[in-house]
Motif scaffolding. Structure first.
Motif: not given
Ligand code: UDP
Length: 369
Positions: A153, A168, A172, A175-176, A272, A274, A281
């Motif tokens: 993340f 944030i 958000v 979602r994952v 992706n 990270p 991605r």
């Protein structure tokens, strides 16, 4: 005659659905306008010279638990049986995310993976979804939670939002979530798929109705003072009010397309990165509809700040300050009883496609006669 016509601004998913409902259920005329040269909004896709359906604004995968939405869309397109997976490169290892029990065994030695797996299964009900910021609150799982936070993340979110995950809105990264199961799919929804002829064709079909007219490449400012019966605005609400209270911030993205002279570039539609490179991605579009070609097209995705006139709005930046500004604009809208806002930009909400459709259904129910 504008007096008998509804004006829908924006020919994306939200605009198309509200236009269709008005045309079909109220039997009223609708004019849909869009400043772009195509319908479909940011879901727009096209077949390139190699026959590969290329998504101009990045990967879109339809997924929903709503039977109503699924049935609605199936009137306009068939879907394939694609269930999305995303790989992420973590310390050079390609593994699936959301982080799940399989991921543990990809990235850790077996004995460590078994220990973490047992701990997670003891702590949380099987098949649950734990947001990373929630997992971090458990001191006994600190090593694992910090590992996932840092490797999956932290750097991705800095690239994507210019901010760390803890600064944030928690929705958000939620979602994952971390999945307490061996489900390696990106979405767990009952219905998932890609429209067989692409998203743009699906949206064109939704708009295909004798009561609907579409005009592309035109500006709302040329229509705003005409006496339409109702206005449905799917653009950004600050733009509608000429930014009189200030600008709502958004994140934007850029896609750098590359054509490669080989059948496949990577092992999956989305990989992706990270912690490596400046892009977040890489999308390889031919996977979505299983299109066969000697060549392949990929898109490297770079995140950037939205700047008016320079790039597109993609993601609302949900925080207290921005939501307050949005609410102030909403209050201005209360002065007009034939004006409706909807869509990711109109509502300033990080909607997925199905949620945008549900919102358009709701907006239709709110119509005043
Ligand atoms: N995210 C992350 N690492 C990943 C995938 C996602 O940090 O490998 C975070 C990131 O903050 C991202 C958010 O989770 O913006 C939501 O990801 P999603 O894939 O839903 O974003 P979208 O596909 O809508 O851009």
């Amino acid at each position: 005659m504008p007096e008998n016509t509804n004006l829908v601004v924006g020919a994306g998913v939200s605009g198309a659905v509200i236009a269709r409902l008005i045309a079909e259920k109220l039997n009223e005329k609708v004019l849909v306008i869009d400043k772009k040269e195509h319908a479909g909004g940011n879901c727009y896709d096209y077949k390139d010279k190699n026959g590969i359906t290329t998504q101009k604004y990045g990967s879109h995968i339809f997924h929903t638990n709503s039977e109503k939405v699924w049935k609605f869309l199936n009137r306009f397109t068939a879907f394939n049986t694609y269930m999305h997976r995303v790989y992420a490169v973590i310390d050079g290892i390609e593994t699936t995310i959301p982080f799940n029990l399989n991921t543990l065994f990809d990235v850790f030695p077996r004995t460590m993976a078994e220990k973490f797996s047992d701990q997670l299964i003891d702590k949380f009900p099987y098949n649950t979804r734990i947001p990373i910021l929630e997992l971090q609150k458990h001191q006994d799982l600190k090593f694992l939670a910090d590992y996932i936070y840092n490797k999956v993340f932290l750097n991705y979110t800095i690239k994507q939002w210019g901010l760390t995950p803890d600064s944030i809105d928690g929705s958000v990264t939620a979602r994952v979530p971390v999945l307490i199961s061996k489900d390696s799919r990106y979405f767990q929804d009952v219905y998932q798929g890609i429209p067989l002829n692409g998203f743009a064709k699906m949206i064109e079909k939704i708009l295909e109705h004798p009561n609907i007219n579409i005009k592309l490449k035109c500006e709302f400012n040329d229509y705003r003072s005409l006496p339409y019966k109702r206005f449905f605005y799917t653009g950004s609400i600050d733009e509608y009010f000429n930014y009189e209270l200030g600008m709502l911030p958004y994140r934007s993205v850029k896609f750098k397309l590359e054509e490669h002279d080989r059948p496949y570039y990577q092992r999956n539609s989305v990989v992706n990165y990270p912690n490596n490179y400046d892009f977040t991605r890489i999308h390889e579009y031919k996977y979505y509809l299983n299109e066969i070609s000697e060549k392949t097209v990929i898109a490297k995705e770079y995140s950037e700040e939205f700047q008016l006139g320079e790039n597109e709005r993609y993601y609302p930046i949900v925080n207290t300050e921005n939501l307050e500004l949005y609410e102030n604009y909403k209050n201005l809208a209360l002065n007009y009883d034939n004006l409706y806002f909807l869509g990711r930009l109109g509502d300033y909400k990080y909607y997925d496609i199905d949620k945008a459709i549900i919102r358009a259904f709701e907006c239709f129910e709110e119509i005043k006669y």
